[in-house]
Design an enzyme around this catalytic site. Structure first.
Site, PDB file in Angstrom:
ATOM      1  N   ASN A  32      29.420  69.088  10.237  1.00 12.98           N
ATOM      2  CA  ASN A  32      30.280  70.051  10.349  1.00 12.98           C
ATOM      3  C   ASN A  32      30.856  69.984  11.820  1.00 12.98           C
ATOM      4  O   ASN A  32      31.893  70.675  12.093  1.00 12.98           O
ATOM      5  CB  ASN A  32      29.551  71.595  10.097  1.00 12.98           C
ATOM      6  CG  ASN A  32      28.768  71.906  10.987  1.00 12.98           C
ATOM      7  OD1 ASN A  32      28.275  71.117  11.994  1.00 12.98           O
ATOM      8  ND2 ASN A  32      28.235  73.317  10.926  1.00 12.98           N
ATOM      9  N   ASP A  56      29.072  71.526   6.128  1.00 10.25           N
ATOM     10  CA  ASP A  56      28.476  72.504   6.496  1.00 10.25           C
ATOM     11  C   ASP A  56      27.299  72.260   5.492  1.00 10.25           C
ATOM     12  O   ASP A  56      27.453  72.921   4.410  1.00 10.25           O
ATOM     13  CB  ASP A  56      28.866  73.652   6.874  1.00 10.25           C
ATOM     14  CG  ASP A  56      27.824  74.798   7.459  1.00 10.25           C
ATOM     15  OD1 ASP A  56      26.758  74.264   7.645  1.00 10.25           O
ATOM     16  OD2 ASP A  56      28.108  75.879   7.719  1.00 10.25           O
ATOM     17  N   VAL A  57      26.203  71.806   5.888  1.00  5.32           N
ATOM     18  CA  VAL A  57      24.913  71.732   4.920  1.00  5.32           C
ATOM     19  C   VAL A  57      24.304  73.046   4.599  1.00  5.32           C
ATOM     20  O   VAL A  57      23.524  73.159   3.764  1.00  5.32           O
ATOM     21  CB  VAL A  57      24.022  70.268   5.105  1.00  5.32           C
ATOM     22  CG1 VAL A  57      24.680  69.193   5.251  1.00  5.32           C
ATOM     23  CG2 VAL A  57      23.358  70.845   6.374  1.00  5.32           C
ATOM     24  N   ASN A  99      18.925  73.288   0.960  1.00  3.83           N
ATOM     25  CA  ASN A  99      19.969  72.409   0.368  1.00  3.83           C
ATOM     26  C   ASN A  99      19.738  70.894   0.400  1.00  3.83           C
ATOM     27  O   ASN A  99      19.936  70.266  -0.723  1.00  3.83           O
ATOM     28  CB  ASN A  99      21.289  72.815   0.866  1.00  3.83           C
ATOM     29  CG  ASN A  99      21.989  74.326   0.540  1.00  3.83           C
ATOM     30  OD1 ASN A  99      21.395  74.714  -0.302  1.00  3.83           O
ATOM     31  ND2 ASN A  99      22.758  74.851   1.757  1.00  3.83           N
ATOM     32  N   ARG A 106      16.930  66.553  -6.597  1.00  7.28           N
ATOM     33  CA  ARG A 106      17.845  66.010  -7.931  1.00  7.28           C
ATOM     34  C   ARG A 106      18.084  64.603  -7.791  1.00  7.28           C
ATOM     35  O   ARG A 106      18.028  64.245  -9.194  1.00  7.28           O
ATOM     36  CB  ARG A 106      19.167  66.745  -7.644  1.00  7.28           C
ATOM     37  CG  ARG A 106      19.274  68.224  -7.866  1.00  7.28           C
ATOM     38  CD  ARG A 106      20.871  68.646  -8.132  1.00  7.28           C
ATOM     39  NE  ARG A 106      21.961  68.301  -7.092  1.00  7.28           N
ATOM     40  CZ  ARG A 106      21.725  68.907  -5.856  1.00  7.28           C
ATOM     41  NH1 ARG A 106      21.314  70.005  -5.531  1.00  7.28           N
ATOM     42  NH2 ARG A 106      22.666  68.451  -4.747  1.00  7.28           N
ATOM     43  N   TYR A 145      15.993  78.705  17.320  1.00  9.26           N
ATOM     44  CA  TYR A 145      15.757  77.217  16.878  1.00  9.26           C
ATOM     45  C   TYR A 145      14.050  77.037  16.458  1.00  9.26           C
ATOM     46  O   TYR A 145      14.049  76.515  15.365  1.00  9.26           O
ATOM     47  CB  TYR A 145      15.825  76.702  18.118  1.00  9.26           C
ATOM     48  CG  TYR A 145      15.754  74.953  18.130  1.00  9.26           C
ATOM     49  CD1 TYR A 145      16.520  74.378  17.320  1.00  9.26           C
ATOM     50  CD2 TYR A 145      14.952  74.368  18.934  1.00  9.26           C
ATOM     51  CE1 TYR A 145      16.613  72.952  16.963  1.00  9.26           C
ATOM     52  CE2 TYR A 145      14.960  72.952  18.703  1.00  9.26           C
ATOM     53  CZ  TYR A 145      15.838  72.310  17.780  1.00  9.26           C
ATOM     54  OH  TYR A 145      15.839  71.051  17.713  1.00  9.26           O
ATOM     55  N   THR A 175      14.537  63.895  23.864  1.00  9.82           N
ATOM     56  CA  THR A 175      15.119  62.531  23.617  1.00  9.82           C
ATOM     57  C   THR A 175      16.324  62.493  24.272  1.00  9.82           C
ATOM     58  O   THR A 175      17.228  63.413  24.584  1.00  9.82           O
ATOM     59  CB  THR A 175      15.215  62.365  22.244  1.00  9.82           C
ATOM     60  OG1 THR A 175      14.019  62.363  21.668  1.00  9.82           O
ATOM     61  CG2 THR A 175      15.513  60.733  21.945  1.00  9.82           C
ATOM     62  N   ARG A 186      21.482  69.948  28.545  1.00 15.95           N
ATOM     63  CA  ARG A 186      20.178  69.694  28.706  1.00 15.95           C
ATOM     64  C   ARG A 186      19.824  68.883  30.047  1.00 15.95           C
ATOM     65  O   ARG A 186      20.778  68.630  30.672  1.00 15.95           O
ATOM     66  CB  ARG A 186      19.583  68.699  27.561  1.00 15.95           C
ATOM     67  CG  ARG A 186      19.347  69.363  26.520  1.00 15.95           C
ATOM     68  CD  ARG A 186      18.796  68.769  25.051  1.00 15.95           C
ATOM     69  NE  ARG A 186      19.993  67.960  24.540  1.00 15.95           N
ATOM     70  CZ  ARG A 186      20.020  67.670  23.287  1.00 15.95           C
ATOM     71  NH1 ARG A 186      18.805  67.792  22.670  1.00 15.95           N
ATOM     72  NH2 ARG A 186      21.173  67.320  22.573  1.00 15.95           N
TER      73      ARG A 186
HETATM   74  N1  UDP Z   1      16.421  72.272  32.990  1.00 14.80           N
HETATM   75  C1  UDP Z   1      16.896  72.548  34.325  1.00 14.80           C
HETATM   76  N2  UDP Z   1      18.219  72.305  34.881  1.00 14.80           N
HETATM   77  C2  UDP Z   1      18.936  72.258  33.807  1.00 14.80           C
HETATM   78  C3  UDP Z   1      18.764  72.069  32.602  1.00 14.80           C
HETATM   79  C4  UDP Z   1      17.365  72.101  32.303  1.00 14.80           C
HETATM   80  O1  UDP Z   1      15.908  72.783  35.269  1.00 14.80           O
HETATM   81  O2  UDP Z   1      20.197  72.110  34.180  1.00 14.80           O
HETATM   82  C5  UDP Z   1      15.047  72.590  32.628  1.00 14.80           C
HETATM   83  C6  UDP Z   1      14.773  73.561  31.516  1.00 14.80           C
HETATM   84  O3  UDP Z   1      14.512  75.022  32.214  1.00 14.80           O
HETATM   85  C7  UDP Z   1      13.645  73.121  31.045  1.00 14.80           C
HETATM   86  C8  UDP Z   1      13.770  71.519  31.004  1.00 14.80           C
HETATM   87  O4  UDP Z   1      14.656  71.448  31.950  1.00 14.80           O
HETATM   88  O5  UDP Z   1      12.372  73.512  31.667  1.00 14.80           O
HETATM   89  C9  UDP Z   1      14.088  70.969  29.837  1.00 14.80           C
HETATM   90  O6  UDP Z   1      15.373  71.636  29.428  1.00 14.80           O
HETATM   91  P1  UDP Z   1      16.289  71.009  28.268  1.00 14.80           P
HETATM   92  O7  UDP Z   1      17.481  72.202  28.065  1.00 14.80           O
HETATM   93  O8  UDP Z   1      16.634  69.641  28.658  1.00 14.80           O
HETATM   94  O9  UDP Z   1      15.472  71.014  27.003  1.00 14.80           O
HETATM   95  P2  UDP Z   1      13.954  71.976  26.218  1.00 14.80           P
HETATM   96  O10 UDP Z   1      13.002  71.094  26.594  1.00 14.80           O
HETATM   97  O11 UDP Z   1      13.842  72.998  27.136  1.00 14.80           O
HETATM   98  O12 UDP Z   1      14.686  72.270  25.012  1.00 14.80           O
END
Ligand code: UDP
Length: 322
Positions: A32, A56-57, A99, A106, A145, A175, A186
């Site tokens: 989506n 949107d599944v 879904n 199916r 999540y 990843t 991230r």
């Molecule tokens: N983190 C950080 N600075 C950033 C983004 C993330 O220090 O700008 C930290 C975050 O608090 C976590 C780790 O890096 O401890 C990994 O965060 P990410 O959002 O990549 O994924 P998560 O493993 O938390 O799903």
């Protein structure tokens, strides 16, 4: 095979579609595009055997024709993304998973769920084996999540038991690699984008929390091996897929600074609520079942990812000459 990939326009999904096409399979991609990228679809649309539907599944859907496998990868996955889309994240983990499982039932197709290390929550066991049930706050901000994926695992297991669907689960640990969105929030993308722009690296908390970073090609290899595994008791998983090379967030920041040659400094910001203290996969099961272990170390993978971000980001403005 003809393989349906939900979330196929996302970071992981698009690498997976590409790999499946390269192996000669036909791929029907559904997305989506709330966090998937239209450019990833454009890239794939030129490939023979690729079909795309904007869908949107979480709403009921069908795919015309025969289907041999359904890979359910649709979901926001970055914390800022799922915090921005909390209800859509819960829906795609619940209705979306049902879904996708219904489609597999199916069509008589094999099913593979992309689950996550987040099912372990803030673990009090490290490294985390698949037998660990986790420590998740059921109503904290991350629960949209974590609990969606835990529910998705329960739904997958119920379809296997109740409907006899050949349904499998992989648990994916952090990843990274080319095609991450520069602003998906991230740790790897933030640090690289900040380092290349000469901005401060935002380290949340004191940076002592750990993560284990898996390069995308390694992850895709593990997923494909799981998909190909002969049916049976063990093929259902769950199987952890991740790189057991555990690093602190501070170490990740220092490595990014070294590899980019950036002179940026680090700036500490508050630790998000329920941020897991440690995360490291026990991959003994994946090694035994799939003969798989990651090959790309953090240094090599980050260099590839930095090269990618350099190619897609505008060059930082040159310092004004006086
Ligand atoms: N983190 C950080 N600075 C950033 C983004 C993330 O220090 O700008 C930290 C975050 O608090 C976590 C780790 O890096 O401890 C990994 O965060 P990410 O959002 O990549 O994924 P998560 O493993 O938390 O799903």
């Amino acid at each position: 095979m003809r393989v349906v990939v939900t979330g196929g326009a996302g970071f992981l999904g698009s690498h997976l579609c590409e790999r499946l096409l390269a192996e000669g399979h036909a791929v029907f991609c559904l997305d989506n595009l709330i966090t998937g990228h239209p450019e990833n679809v454009a890239l794939l649309q030129g490939r023979a055997g690729f079909e795309f539907a904007a869908q949107d599944v979480s709403e009921p859907f069908d795919v015309p024709g025969a289907v041999d496998a359904v890979l359910h990868f649709a979901s926001p996955a970055s914390p800022p993304d799922y915090l921005r889309h909390p209800l859509a994240t819960l829906r795609v983990g619940s209705h979306g998973t049902e879904n996708a499982l219904e489609l597999a039932r199916r069509k008589g197709a094999r099913f593979l769920l992309a689950s996550t290390s987040e099912v372990y929550g803030d673990p009090d066991v490290s490294p985390q084996p698949e037998t660990y049930w986790g420590q998740v706050n059921p109503n904290g901000p991350r629960s949209v999540y974590d609990e969606a994926k835990r529910f998705a695992e329960a739904m997958t297991a119920a379809y296997r038991r109740h409907h006899g669907v050949d349904a499998r689960i992989v648990r994916i640990f952090n990843t990274y690699g080319p095609r991450m969105r520069p602003h998906d929030g991230r740790v790897v993308s933030n640090f690289i984008v900040q380092a290349l722009a000469g901005a401060e690296l935002t380290v949340y908390g004191d940076g002592s929390q750990t993560r284990s970073l898996c390069y995308v090609s390694d992850l895709v290899e593990g997923i494909v091996r799981m998909l190909y595994l002969a049916p049976g008791e063990e093929a259902r998983g769950p199987v952890n897929l991740g790189n057991p090379e555990e690093m602190t967030v501070g170490d990740i920041a220092r490595l990014v600074l070294e590899l980019t040659g950036s002179s940026s400094r680090m700036r500490h910001e508050p630790l998000p609520q329920d941020d897991p203290r440690r995360r490291c996969p026990d991959i003994a099961r994946a090694e035994r079942l799939l003969g798989w272990r990651p090959r790309v170390g953090a240094r090599e993978g980050l260099l590839q990812t930095i090269a990618y971000f350099r190619s897609v980001l505008p060059a930082p403005a040159a310092a004004p000459a006086y």
